[in-house]
Design an enzyme around this catalytic site. Structure first.
Site, PDB file in Angstrom:
ATOM      1  N   LYS A  55     114.439  75.757  63.642  1.00 28.78           N
ATOM      2  CA  LYS A  55     113.257  76.522  63.231  1.00 28.78           C
ATOM      3  C   LYS A  55     113.409  77.978  63.670  1.00 28.78           C
ATOM      4  O   LYS A  55     113.126  78.909  62.912  1.00 28.78           O
ATOM      5  CB  LYS A  55     111.992  75.921  63.861  1.00 28.78           C
ATOM      6  CG  LYS A  55     111.589  74.591  63.251  1.00 28.78           C
ATOM      7  CD  LYS A  55     110.474  73.887  64.038  1.00 28.78           C
ATOM      8  CE  LYS A  55     110.193  72.520  63.419  1.00 28.78           C
ATOM      9  NZ  LYS A  55     109.182  71.729  64.146  1.00 28.78           N
ATOM     10  N   GLN A  99     105.788  71.824  69.541  1.00 31.23           N
ATOM     11  CA  GLN A  99     106.655  70.747  69.050  1.00 31.23           C
ATOM     12  C   GLN A  99     106.177  69.398  69.581  1.00 31.23           C
ATOM     13  O   GLN A  99     105.899  69.252  70.780  1.00 31.23           O
ATOM     14  CB  GLN A  99     108.116  71.029  69.468  1.00 31.23           C
ATOM     15  CG  GLN A  99     109.127  70.053  68.914  1.00 31.23           C
ATOM     16  CD  GLN A  99     109.287  70.115  67.391  1.00 31.23           C
ATOM     17  OE1 GLN A  99     109.009  71.132  66.761  1.00 31.23           O
ATOM     18  NE2 GLN A  99     109.734  69.024  66.801  1.00 31.23           N
ATOM     19  N   ASP A 122     101.136  74.349  61.895  1.00 28.69           N
ATOM     20  CA  ASP A 122     101.425  72.942  61.648  1.00 28.69           C
ATOM     21  C   ASP A 122     100.291  72.271  60.885  1.00 28.69           C
ATOM     22  O   ASP A 122     100.437  71.121  60.454  1.00 28.69           O
ATOM     23  CB  ASP A 122     101.576  72.204  62.984  1.00 28.69           C
ATOM     24  CG  ASP A 122     103.013  71.866  63.307  1.00 28.69           C
ATOM     25  OD1 ASP A 122     103.813  71.756  62.366  1.00 28.69           O
ATOM     26  OD2 ASP A 122     103.317  71.714  64.502  1.00 28.69           O
TER      27      ASP A 122
HETATM   28  N1  GUN Z   1     107.912  66.881  65.389  1.00 29.32           N
HETATM   29  C1  GUN Z   1     108.505  66.387  64.282  1.00 29.32           C
HETATM   30  N2  GUN Z   1     108.106  67.064  63.207  1.00 29.32           N
HETATM   31  C2  GUN Z   1     107.252  68.011  63.634  1.00 29.32           C
HETATM   32  C3  GUN Z   1     106.505  69.032  62.971  1.00 29.32           C
HETATM   33  O1  GUN Z   1     106.529  69.213  61.754  1.00 29.32           O
HETATM   34  N3  GUN Z   1     105.746  69.796  63.772  1.00 29.32           N
HETATM   35  C4  GUN Z   1     105.670  69.593  65.104  1.00 29.32           C
HETATM   36  N4  GUN Z   1     104.893  70.397  65.801  1.00 29.32           N
HETATM   37  N5  GUN Z   1     106.336  68.683  65.746  1.00 29.32           N
HETATM   38  C5  GUN Z   1     107.130  67.890  65.004  1.00 29.32           C
END
Ligand code: GUN
Length: 299
Positions: A55, A99, A122
């Site tokens: 990311k 995350q 998110d």
């Molecule tokens: N863990 C796995 N996928 C995601 C996501 O799209 N966002 C977040 N914050 N954590 C994740």
């Protein structure tokens, strides 16, 4: 000989989306706003570390001011809330991503609820969840947004289609159901307690697998000509990444299918960048800049 499904190439599609996002970032920068994203990683889960690194790299390439804030697994709820408060009030930060999953002892929903909903890239804050359900424009979770984006760009019609989603998570299954409904699809959400899962899956014109069980969905279950999206990322016995769908057998029944890796994963990252730019434009009153800078990049 059976026909092979068309590959829905998430890596290539995500590249197009990221190029478009970079164009919007440049337009905002020209107006004095560089979109800012902060990714909060608590603990040292190896899979999360990989996702966060990807990311961070993609955001940098798109011209976003990104930083990853790494906190130890021993971080207390109060400490994490204090960090979020600091990011909420930092004007240079337009997007915050915590995350998931968080280490034990940290209440995920309490943390998510503390985010400024305008910065919640998110789309997990209750205000954004409500906006999605009510059909108002909020921030939409990145993985389901990526599923819709790849279907749109592949020309898959959702109106009137039966979309069968396997998995009912907050992050994927539930929001994807809302997005598909908003496109006038008929939606079924299946989960671990669903009876006759094979027949349920077999009735889908579009099947989305998001359960986290390696190769759970076999090609025999798939309706001939269905479109299959595989959101799962599992480690096989040989250490290689595998999805929730048995790719080889499903490819013989589906008309189109996403691979793992290189399918929905890259789309999730592209949509995160897109959400960050949208959040930055909204917070600075520059939405009009986005509209005029949005050119659709095609291959
Ligand atoms: N863990 C796995 N996928 C995601 C996501 O799209 N966002 C977040 N914050 N954590 C994740």
């Amino acid at each position: 000989m059976s026909k092979q499904a068309k590959l829905l190439d998430g890596k290539a599609t995500a590249k197009l989306v990221r190029a478009e996002v970079a164009g919007r970032v440049a337009a905002l920068v020209e107006r004095g706003v560089r979109p800012g994203l902060r990714v909060v990683l608590v603990g040292d889960d190896p899979a999360s570390e990989v996702y966060v690194r990807n990311k961070d790299r993609a955001a940098t390439e798109a011209g976003i001011d990104v930083a990853t804030i790494k906190l130890p697994a021993t971080t207390s709820q109060e400490e994490l809330l204090a960090e979020i408060e600091r990011l909420n009030s930092d004007e240079a930060v337009h997007g915050i991503l915590v995350q998931l999953p968080l280490p034990k002892g940290l209440a995920e929903q309490v943390i998510v609820n503390a985010l400024d909903p305008d910065k919640d890239v998110d789309g997990l804050h209750p205000e954004n969840v409500a906006a999605l359900v009510q059909g108002r424009s909020g921030l939409v979770p990145c993985t389901p947004a990526g599923c819709i984006e790849i279907l749109d760009r592949a020309g898959v019609e959702l109106e009137g289609a039966h979309v069968v989603i396997v998995g009912r998570s907050q992050l994927v299954g539930k929001p994807l159901a809302q997005l598909a409904l908003a496109r006038n699809a008929t939606v079924t959400i299946c989960h671990s307690r669903t009876r006759d899962l094979d027949n349920m899956v077999g009735s889908g014109n579009v099947v989305v697998a998001a359960v986290g069980r390696a190769r759970l969905i076999h090609g025999d279950w798939i309706r001939p000509g269905a479109v299959v999206l595989d959101v799962g990322i599992n480690r096989g016995e040989d250490g290689k990444l595998v999805g929730d769908v048995d790719f080889a057998s499903a490819s013989e029944k589906a008309s189109a299918i996403t691979p793992v890796p290189g399918g929905i994963g890259p789309m999730t990252i592209a949509m995160l960048l897109s959400n960050t730019v949208l959040a930055a434009a909204r917070q600075t009153g520059l939405q009009d800049v986005l509209d005029s800078a949005t050119i659709t990049v095609t291959s």
